[in-house]
Design a protein around this motif. Structure first.
Motif, PDB file in Angstrom:
ATOM      1  N   LYS A 203      69.163  -2.733  70.855  1.00  0.00           N
ATOM      2  CA  LYS A 203      70.520  -2.223  71.042  1.00  0.00           C
ATOM      3  C   LYS A 203      71.517  -3.076  70.252  1.00  0.00           C
ATOM      4  O   LYS A 203      71.334  -4.282  70.090  1.00  0.00           O
ATOM      5  CB  LYS A 203      70.921  -2.274  72.519  1.00  0.00           C
ATOM      6  N   CYS A 231      75.064   5.277  72.935  1.00  0.00           N
ATOM      7  CA  CYS A 231      73.940   4.989  73.827  1.00  0.00           C
ATOM      8  C   CYS A 231      73.031   3.889  73.282  1.00  0.00           C
ATOM      9  O   CYS A 231      72.248   3.299  74.033  1.00  0.00           O
ATOM     10  CB  CYS A 231      73.132   6.256  74.086  1.00  0.00           C
ATOM     11  N   ASP A 232      73.152   3.589  71.989  1.00  0.00           N
ATOM     12  CA  ASP A 232      72.333   2.515  71.416  1.00  0.00           C
ATOM     13  C   ASP A 232      73.064   1.176  71.402  1.00  0.00           C
ATOM     14  O   ASP A 232      72.728   0.271  70.641  1.00  0.00           O
ATOM     15  CB  ASP A 232      71.896   2.877  69.987  1.00  0.00           C
ATOM     16  N   THR A 233      74.080   1.041  72.262  1.00  0.00           N
ATOM     17  CA  THR A 233      74.940  -0.146  72.261  1.00  0.00           C
ATOM     18  C   THR A 233      75.144  -0.644  73.687  1.00  0.00           C
ATOM     19  O   THR A 233      75.254   0.149  74.619  1.00  0.00           O
ATOM     20  CB  THR A 233      76.317   0.184  71.645  1.00  0.00           C
ATOM     21  N   VAL A 234      75.191  -1.975  73.858  1.00  0.00           N
ATOM     22  CA  VAL A 234      75.523  -2.570  75.151  1.00  0.00           C
ATOM     23  C   VAL A 234      76.796  -3.390  75.019  1.00  0.00           C
ATOM     24  O   VAL A 234      77.163  -3.837  73.929  1.00  0.00           O
ATOM     25  CB  VAL A 234      74.379  -3.465  75.695  1.00  0.00           C
ATOM     26  N   ASN A 257      74.406  -0.571  80.805  1.00  0.00           N
ATOM     27  CA  ASN A 257      74.791  -0.987  79.451  1.00  0.00           C
ATOM     28  C   ASN A 257      75.863  -2.070  79.428  1.00  0.00           C
ATOM     29  O   ASN A 257      76.498  -2.308  78.398  1.00  0.00           O
ATOM     30  CB  ASN A 257      75.265   0.228  78.631  1.00  0.00           C
TER      31      ASN A 257
END
Length: 377
Positions: A203, A231-234, A257
């Motif tokens: 992520k 959605c690919d990030t926190v 997340n």
């Protein structure tokens, strides 16, 4: 050779700058220690001034900004000293006595209060040590013109005209940059950094922090970001020393997340792990991110000197900002989506913040002392 660095506990930035300079001096075998300049006369006085500063800064930031602006627009009349100078000058005798007992050759100050006390020492007593002031914001703060020092280390070449315009002699201005620890000049690849920090390695990371005191609208921004980042990030939120804020963030721990961090000494590693940072424009935190080449979205959290910092970074194309939660969130997402824009910011930062500022400061100081000793021998 012995070096004393004077700071004050009115926020973490001044002490961080002092630690960075101490780190350099010790790396070249020079004895160095850091002291709280306000504590020589009375620890109670130091604690009270520091507490008052932090309280207003955290709880009533608009009052802090108004006070800064008032002082900036109402300098003392020629021949007079400012109210702040008159308050801190009373520590001069105690500081002088300490300096006479310890025999320091070099005094470096990372806080204007400390340099004001040193200025009074030089006015009242015969001294043979060299004194230096290190500015930790991207502006010539009110009161700097009241300081007597052998040299002034300022954050950037472009600020020389601002300092000379406030009465500082150009021959004493050294554009060194703001000193940060050497670890910020080192780079760990993002995946390795995330693995070491226990973050998802697959992520991207948005880092949000507001200085050692955790100031600003962190919770509101965190809610906005948590629901809107890809959605690919926190999101990693660093609360600093603000334990109450850390406790208030407990509800975020159930959001998959979002990662909430209290006080940490791994800021450099978190920056390596991040793709974008959302932060207030503190002099030290901005410089740390800039040294990493980390694209910045700046929050206007505390008016005053930090407004000047923001102005410097925005005008030079080193960062972006917006006024509302929604637009700040949109700016973060834009940098995540537009790799070319993010890379442009990163390259601008790496090009202007590549020099190891602590070494430039320490090297200059040591060369001056060596030159002086050579003349005396």
């Amino acid at each position: 050779m012995r070096v004393l660095i004077l700071s004050c506990n009115t926020g973490g930035g001044h002490n961080s700058a002092a630690s960075a300079i101490k780190e350099y001096f010790e790396s070249v075998g020079v004895f160095c220690e850091i002291k709280d300049a306000l504590a020589f006369d009375s620890q109670t006085k130091s604690d009270f001034i520091s507490w008052g500063h932090v309280f207003i800064y955290k709880r009533i930031p608009r009052l802090f900004g108004a006070g800064y602006k008032f002082i900036e627009n109402h300098p003392p009349k020629p021949g007079n000293s400012s109210v702040i100078y008159d308050i801190v000058r009373k520590d001069a005798e105690s500081l002088h006595d300490y300096l006479m007992e310890t025999g320091y050759d070099i005094i470096v100050s990372t806080h204007i209060f400390a340099s004001m006390i040193l200025t009074e020492v030089r006015k009242k007593y015969l001294t043979n040590f060299k004194t230096y002031f290190v500015a930790t914001d991207y502006t010539c703060s009110p009161g700097v013109d009241e300081i007597d020092a052998d040299a002034f280390f300022i954050p950037h070449q472009s600020l020389i005209s601002e300092f000379t315009g406030n009465g500082l002699p150009e021959g004493k201005l050294i554009a060194s940059g703001i000193p940060v620890r050497h670890s910020f000049y080192e780079h760990v690849d993002a995946v390795s950094a995330r693995r070491e920090l226990g973050l998802p390695t697959d992520k991207r990371v948005v880092l949000m922090m507001c200085g050692s005191m955790g100031c600003g609208p962190l919770r509101e921004l965190a809610f906005s970001l948590a629901g809107n980042i890809p959605c690919d990030t926190v999101l990693v939120v660093i609360c600093g020393n603000n334990e109450k804020l850390y406790e208030k963030f407990k509800k975020f721990r159930d959001i998959p997340n979002v990662f909430v961090v209290g006080f940490t000494r791994k800021i450099s590693l978190y920056m390596d792990a991040a793709s974008v940072i959302l932060t207030k424009p503190g002099g030290l935190s901005s410089t740390e991110a800039a040294t990493k080449g980390l694209p910045m979205v700046l929050i206007d959290a505390v008016p005053g000197c930090e407004s000047k910092n923001m102005e410097f970074f925005i005008q030079n194309g080193f960062a972006v900002t917006e006024e509302t939660m929604e637009r700040l969130t949109a700016q973060v997402n834009l940098l995540l989506a537009d790799s070319a824009k993010a890379e442009k910011l990163s390259l601008a930062l790496r090009g202007s913040f590549a020099e190891y500022a602590a070494e430039k400061i320490g090297g200059y100081v040591l060369s001056e002392v060596s030159e002086r000793n050579g003349r005396l021998s």
